[in-house]
Design an enzyme around this catalytic site. Structure first.
Site, PDB file in Angstrom:
ATOM      1  N   GLY A 130     -31.182  53.651 -29.591  1.00 26.04           N
ATOM      2  CA  GLY A 130     -32.198  53.111 -28.489  1.00 26.04           C
ATOM      3  C   GLY A 130     -32.136  53.915 -27.318  1.00 26.04           C
ATOM      4  O   GLY A 130     -33.152  54.280 -26.997  1.00 26.04           O
ATOM      5  N   HIS A 131     -30.893  54.600 -26.925  1.00 23.93           N
ATOM      6  CA  HIS A 131     -31.069  55.584 -25.906  1.00 23.93           C
ATOM      7  C   HIS A 131     -31.877  56.674 -26.162  1.00 23.93           C
ATOM      8  O   HIS A 131     -32.517  57.281 -25.680  1.00 23.93           O
ATOM      9  CB  HIS A 131     -29.693  56.004 -25.503  1.00 23.93           C
ATOM     10  CG  HIS A 131     -28.503  54.899 -24.858  1.00 23.93           C
ATOM     11  ND1 HIS A 131     -27.608  54.365 -25.729  1.00 23.93           N
ATOM     12  CD2 HIS A 131     -28.741  54.180 -23.903  1.00 23.93           C
ATOM     13  CE1 HIS A 131     -27.154  53.540 -24.860  1.00 23.93           C
ATOM     14  NE2 HIS A 131     -27.411  53.208 -23.912  1.00 23.93           N
ATOM     15  N   GLN A 169     -22.924  47.659 -10.493  1.00 23.90           N
ATOM     16  CA  GLN A 169     -23.578  46.355 -11.356  1.00 23.90           C
ATOM     17  C   GLN A 169     -22.666  45.891 -12.233  1.00 23.90           C
ATOM     18  O   GLN A 169     -23.187  44.780 -12.873  1.00 23.90           O
ATOM     19  CB  GLN A 169     -24.635  47.367 -12.120  1.00 23.90           C
ATOM     20  CG  GLN A 169     -24.256  48.044 -13.388  1.00 23.90           C
ATOM     21  CD  GLN A 169     -25.462  48.883 -13.890  1.00 23.90           C
ATOM     22  OE1 GLN A 169     -25.829  49.784 -13.215  1.00 23.90           O
ATOM     23  NE2 GLN A 169     -25.764  48.530 -15.152  1.00 23.90           N
ATOM     24  N   LYS A 204     -35.114  46.354 -24.114  1.00 19.09           N
ATOM     25  CA  LYS A 204     -33.848  45.561 -24.353  1.00 19.09           C
ATOM     26  C   LYS A 204     -33.512  44.773 -23.010  1.00 19.09           C
ATOM     27  O   LYS A 204     -32.910  43.995 -23.023  1.00 19.09           O
ATOM     28  CB  LYS A 204     -32.851  46.628 -24.851  1.00 19.09           C
ATOM     29  CG  LYS A 204     -31.517  46.211 -24.970  1.00 19.09           C
ATOM     30  CD  LYS A 204     -31.032  45.248 -26.096  1.00 19.09           C
ATOM     31  CE  LYS A 204     -29.667  44.804 -25.813  1.00 19.09           C
ATOM     32  NZ  LYS A 204     -28.800  45.461 -24.886  1.00 19.09           N
ATOM     33  N   GLN A 224     -34.498  44.143 -16.116  1.00 17.12           N
ATOM     34  CA  GLN A 224     -34.388  45.473 -15.440  1.00 17.12           C
ATOM     35  C   GLN A 224     -35.515  46.176 -15.226  1.00 17.12           C
ATOM     36  O   GLN A 224     -35.519  46.839 -14.044  1.00 17.12           O
ATOM     37  CB  GLN A 224     -33.330  46.101 -16.190  1.00 17.12           C
ATOM     38  CG  GLN A 224     -32.956  47.683 -15.879  1.00 17.12           C
ATOM     39  CD  GLN A 224     -31.730  48.218 -16.607  1.00 17.12           C
ATOM     40  OE1 GLN A 224     -30.623  47.935 -16.095  1.00 17.12           O
ATOM     41  NE2 GLN A 224     -31.937  49.118 -17.504  1.00 17.12           N
ATOM     42  N   VAL A 242     -34.877  49.258 -29.879  1.00 17.10           N
ATOM     43  CA  VAL A 242     -34.415  49.681 -31.324  1.00 17.10           C
ATOM     44  C   VAL A 242     -33.363  48.883 -31.984  1.00 17.10           C
ATOM     45  O   VAL A 242     -32.643  48.385 -31.094  1.00 17.10           O
ATOM     46  CB  VAL A 242     -34.050  51.042 -31.199  1.00 17.10           C
ATOM     47  CG1 VAL A 242     -33.393  51.704 -32.508  1.00 17.10           C
ATOM     48  CG2 VAL A 242     -35.038  51.976 -30.710  1.00 17.10           C
TER      49      VAL A 242
HETATM   50  P1  AMP Z   1     -27.690  51.314 -20.988  1.00 18.83           P
HETATM   51  O1  AMP Z   1     -26.771  52.710 -21.227  1.00 18.83           O
HETATM   52  O2  AMP Z   1     -27.131  50.013 -21.535  1.00 18.83           O
HETATM   53  O3  AMP Z   1     -27.609  51.333 -19.273  1.00 18.83           O
HETATM   54  O4  AMP Z   1     -29.037  51.639 -21.095  1.00 18.83           O
HETATM   55  C1  AMP Z   1     -29.955  52.706 -20.742  1.00 18.83           C
HETATM   56  C2  AMP Z   1     -31.308  52.618 -21.274  1.00 18.83           C
HETATM   57  O5  AMP Z   1     -31.513  52.377 -22.707  1.00 18.83           O
HETATM   58  C3  AMP Z   1     -31.908  51.306 -20.612  1.00 18.83           C
HETATM   59  O6  AMP Z   1     -33.163  51.539 -20.063  1.00 18.83           O
HETATM   60  C4  AMP Z   1     -31.884  50.351 -21.635  1.00 18.83           C
HETATM   61  O7  AMP Z   1     -32.927  49.312 -21.571  1.00 18.83           O
HETATM   62  C5  AMP Z   1     -32.166  51.393 -22.900  1.00 18.83           C
HETATM   63  N1  AMP Z   1     -31.643  50.602 -24.263  1.00 18.83           N
HETATM   64  C6  AMP Z   1     -30.571  50.216 -24.285  1.00 18.83           C
HETATM   65  N2  AMP Z   1     -30.400  49.682 -25.805  1.00 18.83           N
HETATM   66  C7  AMP Z   1     -31.781  49.709 -25.932  1.00 18.83           C
HETATM   67  C8  AMP Z   1     -32.331  49.585 -27.437  1.00 18.83           C
HETATM   68  N3  AMP Z   1     -31.589  48.950 -28.426  1.00 18.83           N
HETATM   69  N4  AMP Z   1     -33.506  50.021 -27.558  1.00 18.83           N
HETATM   70  C9  AMP Z   1     -34.223  50.548 -26.685  1.00 18.83           C
HETATM   71  N5  AMP Z   1     -33.710  50.807 -25.443  1.00 18.83           N
HETATM   72  C10 AMP Z   1     -32.335  50.558 -25.136  1.00 18.83           C
END
Ligand code: AMP
Length: 281
Positions: free
Chosen positions: A35-36, A60, A148, A152, A175
């Site tokens: 996803g990232h 947060q 996701k 936010q 993803v």
């Molecule tokens: P986080 O590390 O959880 O703060 O996520 C960092 C970024 O990755 C944020 O913009 C999330 O929305 C995005 N993100 C996390 N999981 C997914 C996913 N499964 N598909 C797409 N983007 C994601």
């Protein structure tokens, strides 16, 4: 890929590029997955230079949440970012981000209230503040966020607009694992049984979408369909909502042409998972 830890060295790396190159920025908390990396790849496709940040932002998280045990693995994450062709990894310390005397915060009032804001009232203030700070440090042309965390995305987009930040805010699709579970760093907390049950989130969203496609426009009926899928598991529903995709206001009847968000948060044991889909009836 260059790794920098201070805002001063980030600026030293970016300053010579600013006038000639476009900069895309992907903020993360690490424990990276596809996803990232999809965000990094999209940013690379659309920009000359991609900065990714890893910062597990304490403000947060709530006092009883998983800040301390949030998965951290810098060397693995750095290798993944390199493979996705990120140019700079910004990996600041908490002291760099919140030095002594720090006393400013950003509040986005209305969009932060519903959905995740109800059970995590501190969360979006922490997110808006850290993203504002990261944007101040990176000064990118475009910021990339995942669907996701749809709420936010809306909060950050609003904050950027309200504070006259010139950055473009783009959202990329969710993803998923092969079985439909949205990828999340927190999936690693799930037991084998919970991991199997967690596929119910995506099933719940899809069953409501299917009902909608058969002509059901009543949000209560669609939410009942969502809840039914979760009820067949050990998951505890935090929320199962249908809201306007722009304002996050409750929707009672889905209307043609107005985009809605089907959104879910479910707890399996101590792990809280979220998922959503956007529908355009
Ligand atoms: P986080 O590390 O959880 O703060 O996520 C960092 C970024 O990755 C944020 O913009 C999330 O929305 C995005 N993100 C996390 N999981 C997914 C996913 N499964 N598909 C797409 N983007 C994601």
């Amino acid at each position: 890929m260059k790794t920098v830890r201070s805002i001063a060295s980030l600026e030293a790396a970016l300053k010579p590029l600013r006038s000639k190159k476009s900069i895309g920025f992907v903020p993360t908390m690490g424990a990276l997955h596809e996803g990232h990396l999809s965000l990094v790849r999209l940013a690379k496709k659309q920009n000359d230079v991609v900065v990714a940040s890893i910062f597990v932002n304490p403000t947060q998280f709530g006092p009883k949440e998983d800040f301390k045990k949030y998965p951290r693995n810098l060397s693995k994450d750095a290798a993944l970012l390199k493979s996705a062709k990120a140019d700079i990894l910004f990996y600041p310390s908490a002291a760099e981000m919140y030095p002594e005397g720090f006393q400013t915060s950003v509040t986005v009032s209305e969009l932060a209230k519903p959905l995740c804001g109800l059970s995590r009232p501190w969360h979006f203030g922490g997110v808006a503040t850290v993203v504002a700070k990261l944007l101040g440090a990176v000064k990118p042309d475009t910021l990339y966020l995942g669907q996701k965390d749809y709420q936010q995305f809306l909060v950050v987009e609003r904050m950027a607009r309200d504070l006259n930040l010139t950055v473009h805010v783009k959202m990329a699709p969710i993803v998923r694992e092969k079985d439909g579970l949205a990828m999340s760093s927190r999936n690693a907390y799930l037991s084998v049984t919970e991991r199997k049950e967690a596929t119910a989130l995506n099933r719940a969203l899809l069953s409501a979408k299917k009902l909608l496609s058969k002509g059901e426009r009543n949000a209560a009926a669609l939410k009942t369909a969502m809840r039914r899928e979760i009820a067949a598991t050990s998951g505890r529903i935090d929320y199962a909502e249908i809201v306007d995709a722009r304002t996050l206001a409750d929707v009672l009847v889905l209307k043609k042409g107005s985009k809605a968000l089907f959104a879910l948060a479910v707890r399996f044991g101590k792990t809280r998972l979220i998922d959503n889909i956007l529908v355009n009836p």
